[in-house]
Design a protein around this motif. Structure first.
Motif, PDB file in Angstrom:
ATOM      1  N   ALA A 124       3.734   6.884  -6.083  1.00 57.25           N
ATOM      2  CA  ALA A 124       2.269   6.171  -5.646  1.00 57.25           C
ATOM      3  C   ALA A 124       1.904   7.178  -4.757  1.00 57.25           C
ATOM      4  N   THR A 125       0.418   7.299  -4.832  1.00 61.21           N
ATOM      5  CA  THR A 125      -0.110   8.316  -4.134  1.00 61.21           C
ATOM      6  C   THR A 125      -0.506   7.502  -2.698  1.00 61.21           C
ATOM      7  N   LEU A 126      -0.447   8.633  -1.726  1.00 61.15           N
ATOM      8  CA  LEU A 126      -0.866   7.782  -0.283  1.00 61.15           C
ATOM      9  C   LEU A 126      -2.336   7.450  -0.163  1.00 61.15           C
ATOM     10  N   PRO A 127      -2.639   6.364   0.345  1.00 60.17           N
ATOM     11  CA  PRO A 127      -4.175   6.017   0.564  1.00 60.17           C
ATOM     12  C   PRO A 127      -4.717   6.980   1.611  1.00 60.17           C
ATOM     13  N   MET A 128      -5.873   7.229   1.459  1.00 62.38           N
ATOM     14  CA  MET A 128      -6.624   8.161   2.161  1.00 62.38           C
ATOM     15  C   MET A 128      -6.609   8.340   3.811  1.00 62.38           C
ATOM     16  N   LYS A 129      -6.556   6.639   4.143  1.00 59.70           N
ATOM     17  CA  LYS A 129      -6.425   6.473   5.704  1.00 59.70           C
ATOM     18  C   LYS A 129      -4.920   7.074   6.114  1.00 59.70           C
ATOM     19  N   GLU A 130      -4.046   6.693   5.523  1.00 60.55           N
ATOM     20  CA  GLU A 130      -2.478   7.215   5.720  1.00 60.55           C
ATOM     21  C   GLU A 130      -2.534   8.806   5.852  1.00 60.55           C
ATOM     22  N   LYS A 131      -3.184   9.359   4.687  1.00 65.70           N
ATOM     23  CA  LYS A 131      -3.340  10.766   4.878  1.00 65.70           C
ATOM     24  C   LYS A 131      -4.064  11.443   6.251  1.00 65.70           C
TER      25      LYS A 131
END
Length: 138
Positions: free
Chosen positions: A33-40
């Motif tokens: 699962a890709t990380l959400p933009m906010k978490e990145k």
């Protein structure tokens, strides 16, 4: 179907294997699962803050190191100047001790208590006197 595993009352059936004309292969594909933009962005911000704090600490240590080097240089200069001052004080004392003998040898006479010493006035202003002294030293 009856419970056969571990039950001796039931005779196990042989498993018949039927081989089809082709063998079906299944490939398991796991998708991360890709990380959400906010978490990145949060991770990126954390790394940037850590680097900034490390840079600040390193720059402070560099400042402290520079100040220590300057204080060592000044301490060495002070020691050299103190040595020079002691040497000049010794020279001053030797000159003080020899000035009377040198003056007598040159022909100067020590005045008595009742003699008056006259010093002629000069027409030189202080600025001219300083320039004369500077030119005489050169």
């Amino acid at each position: 179907m009856a419970y056969t595993r571990g039950n001796l009352a039931v005779k196990p059936k042989p498993i018949e294997r039927v081989s089809p004309g082709y063998r079906e292969q299944t490939k398991v594909i796991t998708r991360r699962a890709t990380l959400p933009m906010k978490e990145k962005m949060l991770y990126l911000l954390t790394v940037v803050i850590c680097v900034a704090v490390a840079g600040l600490i390193i720059s402070r240590y560099a400042n402290i190191y520079d100040i220590n080097k300057q204080s060592e240089k000044l301490g060495e200069e002070i020691r050299k100047n103190q040595l020079l001052v002691t040497q000049l004080e010794v020279k001053k004392e030797t000159l003080k001790n020899t000035i009377l003998a040198t003056a007598i040898k040159e022909g100067y006479v020590e005045p008595t208590e009742h003699d008056t010493v006259y010093v002629p006035r000069s027409m030189v202003t202080p600025e001219k006197e300083i320039s004369n002294i500077d030119s005489a030293q050169k």
